[in-house]
Design an enzyme around this catalytic site. Structure first.
Site, PDB file in Angstrom:
ATOM      1  N   SER A   1      56.025  13.496  30.199  1.00 16.88           N
ATOM      2  CA  SER A   1      56.016  14.638  31.109  1.00 16.88           C
ATOM      3  C   SER A   1      54.646  14.656  31.775  1.00 16.88           C
ATOM      4  O   SER A   1      53.640  14.770  31.091  1.00 16.88           O
ATOM      5  CB  SER A   1      56.254  15.949  30.363  1.00 16.88           C
ATOM      6  OG  SER A   1      56.018  17.042  31.231  1.00 16.88           O
ATOM      7  N   ARG A   2      54.624  14.534  33.101  1.00 18.10           N
ATOM      8  CA  ARG A   2      53.333  14.463  33.790  1.00 18.10           C
ATOM      9  C   ARG A   2      52.710  15.843  34.007  1.00 18.10           C
ATOM     10  O   ARG A   2      51.630  15.950  34.550  1.00 18.10           O
ATOM     11  CB  ARG A   2      53.501  13.710  35.109  1.00 18.10           C
ATOM     12  CG  ARG A   2      53.631  12.212  34.877  1.00 18.10           C
ATOM     13  CD  ARG A   2      53.626  11.438  36.176  1.00 18.10           C
ATOM     14  NE  ARG A   2      54.957  11.046  36.591  1.00 18.10           N
ATOM     15  CZ  ARG A   2      55.617   9.997  36.142  1.00 18.10           C
ATOM     16  NH1 ARG A   2      55.084   9.241  35.214  1.00 18.10           N
ATOM     17  NH2 ARG A   2      56.817   9.712  36.591  1.00 18.10           N
ATOM     18  N   VAL A   3      53.413  16.895  33.590  1.00 13.10           N
ATOM     19  CA  VAL A   3      52.821  18.241  33.607  1.00 13.10           C
ATOM     20  C   VAL A   3      52.276  18.558  32.224  1.00 13.10           C
ATOM     21  O   VAL A   3      51.190  19.089  32.066  1.00 13.10           O
ATOM     22  CB  VAL A   3      53.863  19.290  34.065  1.00 13.10           C
ATOM     23  CG1 VAL A   3      53.321  20.696  33.897  1.00 13.10           C
ATOM     24  CG2 VAL A   3      54.251  19.046  35.526  1.00 13.10           C
TER      25      VAL A   3
END
Length: 508
Positions: free
Chosen positions: A370-372
């Site tokens: 998850s890039r968040v």
């Protein structure tokens, strides 16, 4: 004989075109010169714009189409109705509007086609508003960083790959590995936790029996009242399959723009790309890699860019996207998977081997991301799961050595034992999303070693005993923990004590 007929038809068409040019001009009027496979080629209409609606006057009434190819002296239009009614020589006029669909709260609880027509046998839907199918995405200044969690209720995702409101998280894997199951559980969790998030499920070319089962399940779980289902079946035309995700997004944008939160599920974008390829090849667009046209990246990027967390000035609403992509034999390096991976803010990869080993949801800890990340995670879950992903990835790497247990040093044995218990803990039945306190207590019990003496096969039993004890004896504290704030020391001690007590009955 055939050649004579074609010549005669050509003369008729030439006469019809000449008549149109003389009487009306070709800016706002045109004529069908050929038709087939859901595509009409129109001469004239020099004033038409992209995605504008056309009305074709046929012997059987008016049939609508929309423009996709704008060429120098003709237009390629995709027919929305029955293409068998359209014939060469039919006159065409501009409707004066771009393609729009009904939007608004009137659609909640309904199953509709991409044009907003009901498919559930209910009354016709009368909405006060319509929204454009194609719309420019909100710019950078109109957005805010993703920071509010969108809890899926699936422990493996909320702990390792958290999703935030306004994020786009791809769910990717082979067929029948539980991709749709993750999205259904996420929808159920929104109702169970009373988050107020509106679900919009877009079925692209799915079996209608599957969609009917899904709708029935959502009704049983009490989720349908806050859900819109946009359904297309395998027998629907490519134009409807192409429009479905855009139409669903327009419906979701209504809630986003009215200070609410919506969740978009596209099931699945592989079929969407194939429908667009079919339309593009019929429109004589040159094929590129894997026969897809060159603009197939733009097809999905302009769709997914519409998902956003809006700035406070625009009402702070959000539209979150969970697109699904089906791979062939786990090949995530194919054209469409790599395209969508590069557009989204992370992916959850469903591993076929894990699925058949009985580890469900079959989420790969190594290939998922998850890039968040932690920015969209509740402090409570973040506090207990910081080393979970790394530990699980390392365990899966070492798992192949577990059979040579006698040759391993104590530290490695300990890591494998903990990994086996974590793997068992993260197994979760479908339709049973977990609240924040349940996730925090479960992860804390295993990662702090409270269940180290529990037999691996009995981990789920020990977990159930722990959760039952906590809810029975400390309901108020668990409700407080579910708010997502960092776990207090007193709560930590309480869970530790309850965990040690629960573990005693299941020591292996």
């Amino acid at each position: 004989m055939a050649a004579i007929e074609i010549t005669e038809l050509s003369k008729e068409l030439e006469q019809a075109i000449a008549g149109l040019e003389k009487n009306e001009g070709l800016k706002d009027a045109g004529i069908v010169i050929r038709v087939g496979d859901g595509v009409a080629w129109v001469h004239g209409l020099s004033g038409a714009g992209y995605s504008e609606v056309l009305e074709i006057d046929t012997k059987n009434g008016v049939v609508e189409a929309f423009t996709l190819n704008l060429m120098e002296d003709e237009i390629g239009a995709v027919i929305l109705g029955d293409d068998s009614k359209v014939a060469a020589g039919d006159t065409v006029r501009l409707k004066g509007v771009v393609l729009e669909v009904p939007v608004g709260p009137e659609l909640l609880g309904r199953v509709v086609d991409p044009l907003g027509n009901p498919l559930d046998g209910g009354p016709a839907i009368k909405t006060k508003l319509t929204g454009p199918v194609e719309r420019e995405a909100i710019g950078v200044m109109g957005r805010k960083s993703v920071h509010e969690p969108l809890m899926t209720g699936i422990m493996a995702i909320d702990a390792m790959f958290p999703i935030g409101r306004g994020q786009r998280e791809l769910i990717i894997g082979d067929r029948q590995t539980g991709k749709t199951a993750i999205t259904i559980d996420t929808m159920i969790n929104q109702a169970k936790q009373k988050t107020g998030v509106v679900n919009i499920y877009v079925a692209i070319g799915q079996k209608l029996s599957k969609v009917a089962r899904l709708v029935e399940r959502l009704k049983q779980e009490g989720v349908m009242e806050q859900t819109i289902v946009v359904a297309t079946g395998p027998s629907d035309s490519a134009s409807l399959l192409y429009l479905a995700p855009y139409a669903g997004t327009a419906m979701g944008e209504y809630f986003r723009d009215n200070k609410q939160h919506a969740l978009m599920i596209y099931d699945d974008l592989t079929k969407h790309a194939v429908a667009y390829r079919q339309m593009s090849l019929l429109l004589r667009r040159p094929p590129g890699r894997e026969a897809f046209p060159g603009d197939v990246f733009y097809l999905h990027s302009r769709l997914l860019e519409r998902s956003a967390k809006l700035s406070d000035d625009l009402g702070a609403g959000s539209l979150t996207a969970l697109p699904i992509i089906e791979t062939q034999a786990g090949d995530i390096s194919a054209y469409i998977p790599t395209n969508v991976i590069s557009i989204t803010d992370g992916q959850i990869f469903m591993e076929t081997d894990l699925f058949y080993q009985g580890i469900r949801p079959a989420i790969s800890a190594g290939l998922s991301v998850s890039r968040v990340g932690g920015a969209a995670q509740t402090k409570a879950v973040k506090g207990v799961s910081s080393h979970l992903k790394l530990g699980l990835s390392q365990f899966r790497e070492m798992a192949s050595f577990a059979q040579f247990g006698s040759d391993l040093d104590e530290a490695t044995k300990s890591q494998i034992d903990r990994g086996q218990r974590l793997t068992e803990l993260l197994k979760q039945h479908q339709y049973q999303p977990m609240s924040i306190w349940e996730q925090v207590a479960s992860i804390f019990a295993v990662s702090e070693g409270l269940f180290d003496k529990v037999a691996v096969a009995k981990i789920k039993d020990a977990q159930a005993a722990l959760l039952t004890k906590l809810w029975t004896d400390h309901k108020a504290e668990m409700k407080e923990l579910s708010r997502g704030d960092k776990m207090a020391e007193a709560t930590e001690k309480m869970i530790r004590k309850a965990g040690e007590s629960a573990a005693k009955g299941f020591e292996g």
